[in-house]
Design an enzyme around this catalytic site. Structure first.
Site, PDB file in Angstrom:
ATOM      1  N   THR A 188     -74.668 -25.092  -6.544  1.00  0.00           N
ATOM      2  CA  THR A 188     -75.720 -25.991  -7.311  1.00  0.00           C
ATOM      3  C   THR A 188     -75.984 -27.350  -6.732  1.00  0.00           C
ATOM      4  OG1 THR A 188     -75.201 -24.028  -9.140  1.00  0.00           O
ATOM      5  CG2 THR A 188     -76.666 -26.519  -9.924  1.00  0.00           C
ATOM      6  N   HIS A 289     -82.516 -25.403 -13.273  1.00  0.00           N
ATOM      7  CA  HIS A 289     -81.215 -25.045 -13.958  1.00  0.00           C
ATOM      8  C   HIS A 289     -81.918 -24.804 -15.250  1.00  0.00           C
ATOM      9  CE1 HIS A 289     -77.265 -25.944 -13.490  1.00  0.00           C
ATOM     10  NE2 HIS A 289     -76.867 -26.292 -14.810  1.00  0.00           N
TER      11      HIS A 289
HETATM   12  C1  LIG Z   1     -75.758 -22.869 -21.278  1.00  0.00           C
HETATM   13  C2  LIG Z   1     -76.795 -22.892 -19.985  1.00  0.00           C
HETATM   14  C3  LIG Z   1     -75.453 -22.944 -19.582  1.00  0.00           C
HETATM   15  C4  LIG Z   1     -75.888 -23.554 -17.957  1.00  0.00           C
HETATM   16  N1  LIG Z   1     -74.714 -23.003 -16.424  1.00  0.00           N
HETATM   17  C5  LIG Z   1     -74.667 -23.499 -15.919  1.00  0.00           C
HETATM   18  C6  LIG Z   1     -73.584 -23.475 -14.750  1.00  0.00           C
HETATM   19  O1  LIG Z   1     -72.637 -23.176 -15.538  1.00  0.00           O
HETATM   20  N2  LIG Z   1     -73.705 -23.495 -13.680  1.00  0.00           N
HETATM   21  C7  LIG Z   1     -75.645 -22.997 -12.804  1.00  0.00           C
HETATM   22  O2  LIG Z   1     -75.563 -23.437 -11.605  1.00  0.00           O
HETATM   23  N3  LIG Z   1     -76.093 -22.815 -13.740  1.00  0.00           N
HETATM   24  C8  LIG Z   1     -76.370 -23.361 -15.424  1.00  0.00           C
HETATM   25  N4  LIG Z   1     -76.944 -22.830 -15.776  1.00  0.00           N
HETATM   26  C9  LIG Z   1     -78.431 -22.042 -15.352  1.00  0.00           C
HETATM   27  C10 LIG Z   1     -79.006 -21.134 -15.404  1.00  0.00           C
HETATM   28  O3  LIG Z   1     -77.895 -20.348 -14.263  1.00  0.00           O
HETATM   29  C11 LIG Z   1     -80.052 -20.549 -14.919  1.00  0.00           C
HETATM   30  O4  LIG Z   1     -80.826 -21.196 -13.597  1.00  0.00           O
HETATM   31  C12 LIG Z   1     -81.445 -21.372 -16.195  1.00  0.00           C
HETATM   32  O5  LIG Z   1     -80.572 -21.171 -17.690  1.00  0.00           O
HETATM   33  C13 LIG Z   1     -82.310 -20.406 -16.158  1.00  0.00           C
HETATM   34  O6  LIG Z   1     -83.886 -21.063 -17.086  1.00  0.00           O
HETATM   35  P1  LIG Z   1     -83.236 -19.927 -18.609  1.00  0.00           P
HETATM   36  O7  LIG Z   1     -82.187 -20.371 -19.614  1.00  0.00           O
HETATM   37  O8  LIG Z   1     -84.864 -20.767 -18.637  1.00  0.00           O
HETATM   38  O9  LIG Z   1     -83.637 -18.425 -18.340  1.00  0.00           O
HETATM   39  C14 LIG Z   1     -77.166 -23.079 -17.049  1.00  0.00           C
HETATM   40  C15 LIG Z   1     -77.862 -22.555 -18.066  1.00  0.00           C
HETATM   41  C16 LIG Z   1     -77.950 -22.477 -19.721  1.00  0.00           C
HETATM   42  C17 LIG Z   1     -79.084 -22.102 -20.329  1.00  0.00           C
END
Ligand SMILES: Cc1cc2nc3c(=O)[nH]c(=O)nc-3n(C[C@H](O)[C@H](O)[C@H](O)COP(=O)(O)O)c2cc1C
Length: 396
Positions: A188, A289
């Site tokens: 990421t 993200h």
């Molecule tokens: C609470 C939360 C924690 C997340 N933690 C990470 C993470 O640790 N690593 C990462 O690459 N993306 C993380 N993401 C991003 C998700 O992998 C993803 O890109 C994103 O949630 C997609 O959008 P959506 O929530 O609208 O489906 C996180 C998203 C949320 C909502």
């Protein structure tokens, strides 16, 4: 009008649930995952189930949450072109990814700290993913170690990496994921400059509990203050991550370090997609993200066409951000995505009902996607293409 009545009407006007009731019928009582009609039915339940700080951690975008909202709004720029009189008795969601057959193109994307949402955390998600034959991507900041998640999932997950700040620690983390059997490493790259998760800070400040009973630094202080000591994937490592000095040469070095397929997660332009391919990545994930990195960006569905066009159909492009309906997924597949990640949608289910909630969210997505595929006369993934979708009424 009595003042009571006026107050009641003002209350209704301000309530999103009431707005939904007005537009889409009454809010239904949900006591079991099966009661949910769509994945957004789980959102108010998650809100109710979680303490304010944990809800805020999930709900937040950055600054004014404009990119977060744009991820949803951008789907309205696309319309479907349905073909008729094709045999649509059955839909087949199977697709090929890096030589493996997936039963569905939808995967659960990396979400950190899942024990903040349910006591079983990533294990509940893994069990649900296994039951629904769905790929799981595990976060670096997981609350459960990769080895344990692999056991619950019945196979190793994809490993999402926040790069540690030294190459020594990076190598140790990569080798651990490799030894656990992870076939894919998704680095990421959208948080290297830090971020301002203001909504999360506001919810944390409204939370009466003392965060320091569980956390080593308080989210009430704002910014990216969480440290990683004690997190299972940082055992034996310093805990520092996301080196801000990282450049494209890091991709080459990382690629040489591992036998896993390497994806870059957080690609938002055609230029960077091309560079990713040039520097040896095996694919990219178009992602902002979930609106939690850069503010006033585009919705990811609006970014997807330029990325797919830049790298061509042979180079795998995945996407996540704002997916809540099977028709959203269909649009991404039509534009050329190989797979679609969901984040908050399954976390709503996890927060409300644990494993069963995640299972129901996946069932709803799969049922909606199957229906859309059949309705559009494209009952297999291979049949879905650019002719299946319009952007603002125009062919792509
Ligand atoms: C609470 C939360 C924690 C997340 N933690 C990470 C993470 O640790 N690593 C990462 O690459 N993306 C993380 N993401 C991003 C998700 O992998 C993803 O890109 C994103 O949630 C997609 O959008 P959506 O929530 O609208 O489906 C996180 C998203 C949320 C909502």
């Amino acid at each position: 009008m009595t003042s009571d009545r006026r107050r009641f009407l003002r209350f209704l006007a301000a309530s999103p649930l009431a707005a939904r009731a007005w537009a889409q019928g009454p809010v239904i009582p949900i006591t079991h995952p099966k009661d949910a009609l769509d994945v957004m039915d789980f959102e108010p339940l998650a809100h109710k189930a979680l303490p304010p700080a944990h809800w805020g951690y999930m709900a937040t975008g950055v600054d004014d949450d404009k990119t977060l909202r744009m991820n949803r709004e951008a789907f309205d720029h696309y319309q479907l072109r349905a073909r008729r009189l094709v045999d649509v008795t059955h839909a087949d969601l199977k697709t090929e990814v890096f030589g493996a057959t997936w039963d569905t193109p939808i995967y659960v994307s990396a979400v950190g700290s899942q024990k903040a949402f349910h006591p079983e955390g990533e294990v509940a998600t893994a069990r649900a993913a296994k039951a629904k034959k769905t790929m799981q991507m595990l976060s670096t900041v997981t609350s459960v170690a990769v080895e344990e998640v692999a056991k619950a999932l019945g196979t190793a997950p994809w490993y999402q990496m926040y790069m540690p700040t030294t190459w020594d620690d990076t190598e140790k983390m990569v080798k651990r994921a490799e030894a656990a059997g992870c076939p894919v490493l998704a680095w990421t790259i959208d948080l290297l400059a830090g971020r301002n998760t203001e909504t999360a800070t506001r919810f944390a400040l409204a939370d009466q509990r003392d965060c320091l009973t569980c956390h080593t630094t308080s989210p009430k202080a704002g910014g990216n203050t969480q440290r990683n000591q004690g997190r299972p994937m940082f055992a034996g490592l310093s805990g520092d991550m996301n080196p801000p000095g990282a450049t494209w040469s890091y991709v080459e070095r990382l690629k040489k370090m591992t036998t896993m397929k390497l994806l870059l997660k957080g690609i938002d332009t055609a230029e960077d997609a091309k560079l990713a391919r040039e520097y040896g990545a095996d694919g990219v994930i178009v992602s902002n993200h979930g609106g939690r990195a850069t503010e006033t960006g585009r919705g990811t569905i609006d970014i997807l066409p330029e990325v797919v066009d830049a790298v061509g159909p042979q180079f795998p492009v995945f996407v996540d951000g704002g997916f809540r309906r099977g028709s959203d997924v269909y649009k991404a597949l039509a534009i050329g995505a190989r797979g679609v990640g969901i984040g908050r949608a399954y976390i709503y289910g996890l927060s409300a009902f644990g494993q069963e909630g995640v299972e129901r969210v996946l069932d709803i997505f799969h049922a909606e996607l199957s229906l859309t595929m059949r309705q559009c006369g494209t009952p297999s993934i291979a049949q879905i293409g650019r002719a299946s979708v319009l952007r603002n009424g125009t062919r792509l």
